[in-house]
Design an enzyme around this catalytic site. Structure first.
Site, PDB file in Angstrom:
ATOM      1  N   HIS A 198       0.830  -1.212   0.000  1.00  0.00           N
ATOM      2  CA  HIS A 198       0.000   0.000   0.000  1.00  0.00           C
ATOM      3  C   HIS A 198       0.863   1.260   0.000  1.00  0.00           C
ATOM      4  O   HIS A 198       0.596   2.220  -0.739  1.00  0.00           O
ATOM      5  CB  HIS A 198      -0.927  -0.008   1.212  1.00  0.00           C
ATOM      6  CG  HIS A 198      -1.734   1.246   1.357  1.00  0.00           C
ATOM      7  ND1 HIS A 198      -2.818   1.532   0.547  1.00  0.00           N
ATOM      8  CD2 HIS A 198      -1.602   2.303   2.205  1.00  0.00           C
ATOM      9  CE1 HIS A 198      -3.330   2.700   0.900  1.00  0.00           C
ATOM     10  NE2 HIS A 198      -2.603   3.189   1.892  1.00  0.00           N
ATOM     11  N   GLU A 199       1.909   1.262   0.832  1.00  0.00           N
ATOM     12  CA  GLU A 199       2.751   2.448   0.955  1.00  0.00           C
ATOM     13  C   GLU A 199       3.559   2.701  -0.308  1.00  0.00           C
ATOM     14  O   GLU A 199       3.825   3.850  -0.658  1.00  0.00           O
ATOM     15  CB  GLU A 199       3.688   2.293   2.153  1.00  0.00           C
ATOM     16  CG  GLU A 199       2.994   2.275   3.498  1.00  0.00           C
ATOM     17  CD  GLU A 199       2.396   3.622   3.869  1.00  0.00           C
ATOM     18  OE1 GLU A 199       2.938   4.645   3.424  1.00  0.00           O
ATOM     19  OE2 GLU A 199       1.384   3.644   4.587  1.00  0.00           O
ATOM     20  N   ARG A 227       2.593   2.010  -3.308  1.00  0.00           N
ATOM     21  CA  ARG A 227       1.717   2.386  -4.413  1.00  0.00           C
ATOM     22  C   ARG A 227       1.612   3.904  -4.562  1.00  0.00           C
ATOM     23  O   ARG A 227       1.603   4.430  -5.684  1.00  0.00           O
ATOM     24  CB  ARG A 227       0.334   1.779  -4.193  1.00  0.00           C
ATOM     25  CG  ARG A 227      -0.599   1.951  -5.399  1.00  0.00           C
ATOM     26  CD  ARG A 227      -1.946   1.296  -5.160  1.00  0.00           C
ATOM     27  NE  ARG A 227      -1.805  -0.157  -5.045  1.00  0.00           N
ATOM     28  CZ  ARG A 227      -2.044  -0.846  -3.945  1.00  0.00           C
ATOM     29  NH1 ARG A 227      -2.442  -0.210  -2.851  1.00  0.00           N
ATOM     30  NH2 ARG A 227      -1.918  -2.143  -3.920  1.00  0.00           N
ATOM     31  N   TYR A 245       7.184  16.395  14.817  1.00  0.00           N
ATOM     32  CA  TYR A 245       5.855  16.674  15.347  1.00  0.00           C
ATOM     33  C   TYR A 245       5.845  17.734  16.438  1.00  0.00           C
ATOM     34  O   TYR A 245       4.835  17.911  17.116  1.00  0.00           O
ATOM     35  CB  TYR A 245       5.227  15.377  15.863  1.00  0.00           C
ATOM     36  CG  TYR A 245       5.153  14.316  14.792  1.00  0.00           C
ATOM     37  CD1 TYR A 245       4.408  14.536  13.636  1.00  0.00           C
ATOM     38  CD2 TYR A 245       5.858  13.123  14.905  1.00  0.00           C
ATOM     39  CE1 TYR A 245       4.350  13.588  12.645  1.00  0.00           C
ATOM     40  CE2 TYR A 245       5.800  12.164  13.914  1.00  0.00           C
ATOM     41  CZ  TYR A 245       5.048  12.402  12.776  1.00  0.00           C
ATOM     42  OH  TYR A 245       4.993  11.450  11.790  1.00  0.00           O
ATOM     43  N   ARG A 269       0.213   5.417  11.751  1.00  0.00           N
ATOM     44  CA  ARG A 269       0.179   6.875  11.855  1.00  0.00           C
ATOM     45  C   ARG A 269      -1.113   7.288  12.522  1.00  0.00           C
ATOM     46  O   ARG A 269      -2.166   6.723  12.259  1.00  0.00           O
ATOM     47  CB  ARG A 269       0.276   7.539  10.474  1.00  0.00           C
ATOM     48  CG  ARG A 269       1.608   7.319   9.756  1.00  0.00           C
ATOM     49  CD  ARG A 269       1.593   8.025   8.415  1.00  0.00           C
ATOM     50  NE  ARG A 269       2.855   7.927   7.718  1.00  0.00           N
ATOM     51  CZ  ARG A 269       3.170   6.980   6.861  1.00  0.00           C
ATOM     52  NH1 ARG A 269       2.290   6.020   6.620  1.00  0.00           N
ATOM     53  NH2 ARG A 269       4.335   6.958   6.254  1.00  0.00           N
TER      54      ARG A 269
END
Length: 335
Positions: free
Chosen positions: A102-103, A105, A239, A282
């Site tokens: 998935h990542e 793609r 962050y 995440r």
């Protein structure tokens, strides 16, 4: 009772010899049958469960025997523990494979789109340069992601031996902080290194052995330890809001070394604290993909710390922000 016993013996003596032999044989047969069922039933269940597990049914468990106090109970508990661990490991690898697919793609899709735009803007130098820069960014992201996945895979393989040496932890922490300060300067963030953490321990009535500028030596892999601290610290920088502070606290207590990295960001919901160290995890709101990264940094940090028989966990700070704790065993020669 003696009278009853004498009557029973007399009654038994009056029974014909052949009938007595038949009764003894019947009782022996029933006893052997019960014993054989007692032994064969769990063996058959273990055989069926092993066969089902071998065929890929990872949810197979031995039920009904795990509470026994004999050897069959020990075998059943060991089998169930093995099945749980096997299911968790295979599920984790399957999830990692799906996450990696998935990542990968997304950057590949953006890279393909950028190449198409380059072809459509032939002759337009400005637009071509813009899309070429985008291609370089996506290639760098792919390279970083593949590198992190390989690192994660190597760390998950416990059979791989890592070079161990005597590591000066105090010097290593200082060096990693200096490296991360360059990234922090872009957001005007200050990374502060604190040795004396007695004020923190006072909250829990803990006595701290203050080490000051003395050396702390560990037997471990310097690259892995630096990678763990670097990933956590870079995560804190990403962050944290601009013009804020990040603290790195070092303390020694009894037989443990504590490294505590605290930022002044938004923190994370309490229910996802344990998931922070899962690959590609995440948080939906404050920590999105727009901050960059592969989502593997904390997972790599966890495995690197575990390779050194340590522990890593996170908690929300009461004044806001996230605190990540790294616990490492203190060798005897430091004491």
């Amino acid at each position: 009772s003696q009278l009853v016993q004498k009557k029973f013996v007399g009654l038994l003596a009056s029974v014909p010899f052949t009938l007595r032999i038949a009764l003894v044989s019947l009782i022996s047969f029933i006893t052997c049958l019960l014993l054989s069922r007692t032994f064969s039933k769990p063996l058959i269940a273990i055989k069926r469960a092993s066969s089902a597990l071998g065929k890929g049914n990872l949810s197979t468990r031995l039920s009904g025997f795990e509470h026994r106090s004999d050897e069959f109970g020990d075998v059943a508990r060991s089998f169930n523990q093995m099945a749980v661990q096997l299911e968790n490991n295979i599920s984790a690898h399957q999830r990692l494979l799906c996450d990696v697919s998935h990542e990968l793609r997304s950057p590949l899709t953006r890279l393909q789109l950028a190449v198409d735009l380059i072809e459509k803007n032939i002759g337009n130098v400005v637009q071509q340069k813009k899309h070429i820069n985008r291609c370089e960014t996506e290639i760098d992201l792919l390279d970083e992601m593949i590198s992190d996945v390989l690192t994660l895979s190597r760390l998950e393989n416990c059979n791989i031996s890592h070079d161990e040496d005597e590591v000066n932890l105090l010097n290593l922490v200082r060096r990693v902080i200096d490296d991360c300060q360059y990234l922090a300067n872009e957001k005007d963030i200050t990374i502060e290194f604190i040795y004396d953490c007695q004020y923190l321990a006072n909250e829990k009535d803990i006595t701290i052995e203050f080490i000051g500028d003395s050396h702390i030596f560990l037997l471990g892999n310097k690259k892995l330890l630096a990678s763990a601290l670097n990933n956590v610290l870079n995560n804190a920088v990403k962050y944290s809001p601009p013009q804020s502070n990040i603290t790195v606290e070092l303390m020694v207590r009894t037989d443990q070394i504590y490294l505590i990295i605290a930022d002044q960001g938004q923190g994370v919901p309490n229910h996802v604290l344990k998931q922070l160290f899962m690959p590609f995890f995440r948080v939906a709101d404050g920590r999105e993909r727009i901050t960059g990264g592969t989502g593997l940094g904390l997972a790599i940090a966890q495995l690197a710390v575990q390779q050194h028989q340590g522990e890593i966990y996170a908690e929300n700070y009461k004044n806001g922000g996230l605190k990540v704790y790294i616990k490492l065993p203190l060798p005897d020669y430091n004491k």
